[in-house]
Structures are given as C-alpha cells and as structure tokens.
Enzyme design. Sequence first.
Site, PDB file in Angstrom:
ATOM      1  N   LYS A  98      -9.682  14.555   3.991  1.00  7.00           N
ATOM      2  CA  LYS A  98      -9.975  14.068   5.349  1.00  7.00           C
ATOM      3  C   LYS A  98      -8.802  14.370   6.280  1.00  7.00           C
ATOM      4  O   LYS A  98      -7.663  14.582   5.843  1.00  7.00           O
ATOM      5  CB  LYS A  98     -10.267  12.564   5.368  1.00  7.00           C
ATOM      6  CG  LYS A  98      -9.111  11.635   4.929  1.00  7.00           C
ATOM      7  CD  LYS A  98      -8.132  11.247   6.029  1.00  7.00           C
ATOM      8  CE  LYS A  98      -7.033  10.319   5.528  1.00  7.00           C
ATOM      9  NZ  LYS A  98      -5.799  10.390   6.309  1.00  7.00           N
ATOM     10  N   ASP A 112      -8.236   3.723   2.576  1.00  6.21           N
ATOM     11  CA  ASP A 112      -9.049   4.892   2.925  1.00  6.21           C
ATOM     12  C   ASP A 112     -10.218   5.124   1.970  1.00  6.21           C
ATOM     13  O   ASP A 112     -11.048   6.007   2.216  1.00  6.21           O
ATOM     14  CB  ASP A 112      -8.185   6.171   2.896  1.00  6.21           C
ATOM     15  CG  ASP A 112      -7.183   6.226   4.035  1.00  6.21           C
ATOM     16  OD1 ASP A 112      -7.300   5.427   4.988  1.00  6.21           O
ATOM     17  OD2 ASP A 112      -6.270   7.078   3.961  1.00  6.21           O
TER      18      ASP A 112
HETATM   19  O1  C5P Z   1      -4.187   0.714   1.490  1.00  8.38           O
HETATM   20  P1  C5P Z   1      -3.196   1.656   0.893  1.00  8.38           P
HETATM   21  O2  C5P Z   1      -2.791   1.238  -0.497  1.00  8.38           O
HETATM   22  O3  C5P Z   1      -3.624   3.078   0.939  1.00  8.38           O
HETATM   23  O4  C5P Z   1      -1.891   1.553   1.805  1.00  8.38           O
HETATM   24  C1  C5P Z   1      -0.651   2.049   1.397  1.00  8.38           C
HETATM   25  C2  C5P Z   1       0.438   1.374   2.216  1.00  8.38           C
HETATM   26  O5  C5P Z   1       0.360   1.807   3.564  1.00  8.38           O
HETATM   27  C3  C5P Z   1       0.317  -0.135   2.277  1.00  8.38           C
HETATM   28  O6  C5P Z   1       0.974  -0.750   1.202  1.00  8.38           O
HETATM   29  C4  C5P Z   1       0.986  -0.460   3.604  1.00  8.38           C
HETATM   30  O7  C5P Z   1       2.385  -0.468   3.475  1.00  8.38           O
HETATM   31  C5  C5P Z   1       0.625   0.735   4.463  1.00  8.38           C
HETATM   32  N1  C5P Z   1      -0.578   0.487   5.300  1.00  8.38           N
HETATM   33  C6  C5P Z   1      -0.454  -0.352   6.399  1.00  8.38           C
HETATM   34  N2  C5P Z   1      -1.557  -0.568   7.185  1.00  8.38           N
HETATM   35  C7  C5P Z   1      -2.745   0.016   6.911  1.00  8.38           C
HETATM   36  C8  C5P Z   1      -2.873   0.869   5.796  1.00  8.38           C
HETATM   37  C9  C5P Z   1      -1.771   1.087   5.010  1.00  8.38           C
HETATM   38  O8  C5P Z   1       0.615  -0.885   6.672  1.00  8.38           O
HETATM   39  N3  C5P Z   1      -3.777  -0.217   7.709  1.00  8.38           N
END
Ligand code: C5P
Length: 294
Positions: free
Chosen positions: A12, A137
């Site tokens: 993506k 995601d």
């Molecule tokens: O959700 P995911 O595990 O992919 O996110 C990885 C990191 O990115 C999270 O631990 C956070 O630090 C950051 N993140 C965030 N806000 C979001 C998505 C991700 O701060 N909306």
Amino acid sequence: MLSSIQIQSYAKINWALDVLFKREDGYHELRSIYQTVSLHDQLLITETSGQIEIVCDDPRVPCDETNLAFKAAAALRDATHTSNGARIEIQKRIPVAAGLGGGSSNAAATLLALIKLWKLQIDERELFRIAAALGSDVPFFLIGGTALGVGRGEEVYSIEQVRCENLLLVNPGFAVSTRDAYEKLSRLTRPEPASIIPFSQLAAKGIRELPLAARNDLEAPVLAAYPEIAEVKRRLLSLGARHALMSGSGATVFGVFDNSQAAEQSETELREAGYWAERVRAVDRYEYHATLFQ
Ligand code: C5P
C-alpha cells in the site's frame, strides 16, 4: 480437499496521512487514505498437523513467532478454538519496514487464506477485531483498494476508487521504525488546530485529484532525520514526477508520473544510481478481491 492455497499480498501507499493528536493509549489519531498498489508478495500456505511455521526467502524477515503472519495464524486459531496448523511460505517482493505495509499485508492475507484453508466460519466483526489487534494497518488489507482509515488507522471505510497508472516506488535501502517516525512528529509543536483533511481535501478537489494532492504529516520529521529520503524525493521530482511523497512512515517515496515512458525512464535511472525502484499502479478494491487468490 484443500491442503494448500496461494495468495497475493499487496503493498500500500498513503494518499493522505494526517496525524491529529497523540491519544491517551499512546497511539496517534489519524485520518488516512490508503491505496493498494500492484507490487505484491506471494504466500503459499499449506496445512500442517498442528504447528505454525514461517519460511521466507528474505533473510531480513523473522521466521519466528514475532512474524505478523505467524501472529495472525495463532490469533485466528485461538479465536476459533481450533488446533489447525499451517506452513506459511513468503516470497518477499515488498521492501521490509518501508512504509508499504508489507508485514500488515502478509498478516491480512494469512487471515483470508486460513479462513478458506481451515474452512472456518467467522463473523466479519470478529475478523476485523483480530486484524486490528495485529496492527493498525492490518484491517485495511482485508478490504484493499482506496479506503479511508480513522482512529489509529484500524477503522477503515471503502471510498470512491482512485485510478493511477504511473507510479514509481523508490526505496533508499534502509528501514525506518514506525514508532520512531511518530515520536519524531510528537516532538514537534503543532500550534495549528487539528486538520480535518483529507475530508476537506476530498470535498474541495474530488478523488481524482488525490494523487497530485497527496500529503503526509510524517514526511517532514522523517525527512529532517534522514536526508537520504529527501534526496530520493528531490531526484523523483527532477526526473519529471508531477508529485513525490514519502509513503507511511517511510523510507519509500512514491512518484506520480504523467505517462509510462517517464516512469520507466526514471525507474532505470534510479536503479542505475543504486536505489530499489519499482513501477506500480493503483489496484482498486474490485481487482484486489478478484486477484487475491490467483
Ligand atoms: O499498530 P502498529 O503496531 O502497526 O504501530 C506501530 C507503532 O507505530 C505503534 O507502537 C506506535 O508507536 C506507532 N503508531 C502510532 N499511531 C498510530 C499507528 C502507529 O503512534 N495511529
């Protein structure tokens, strides 16, 4: 009887990534427009007697229980109270930790494939809940195409589909941590009120304008820390891209070109300069679902 299944796991980009504020749970509240593109990994999933195994042709991908596809299989098994197993072979084509959603896509593809392979009945809401617990995601890749993401990105809505034929993805060859990218942004002061784009952007310009109006709040803080990414963006623009923008938390930058010749020539030049570069096009939700299991 089905004993193995192949699935394409698409990458993506983000046409919009507006970060509104840091929430109490530590995540950032987003308004994003996601887009699947034609670059994809290939997954071959085979039933086993009970164990979950990951095999991958890219040594940078962990093959243990930290792999998101492993976590997806384990979460689906737990949620459905089954004891099935699977061997998940990943042919990696999407650069790793590159802002292209490769790991999240592999996790969503694993869920969709295992539902078929293990012949599971699962409520749609339960499936989205499992996906959201794996990563912000992951739910997007259950729907694909062009979609709006709100919350931490996990609440997704399919919208009018964007057509864009001549995109070039360019990666400088190093990984950027998503967590770090958000932390860099949080350290910047943002005196202006929370933006309501992309809603206002959509209302003002319409969906067809999105590729040339694409924007990403993570770009400025990440480019400031990694001048090599700014250099990729500069090169894309000097090679004739109408617009160039970092995807997600980087380090991949996508260029939007007017025609296939310009995109192809830029791809050649950037590869000669030592970059990973790949021409892609937007994949809408109809094509996405029609080609997942090819
Ligand atoms: O959700 P995911 O595990 O992919 O996110 C990885 C990191 O990115 C999270 O631990 C956070 O630090 C950051 N993140 C965030 N806000 C979001 C998505 C991700 O701060 N909306």
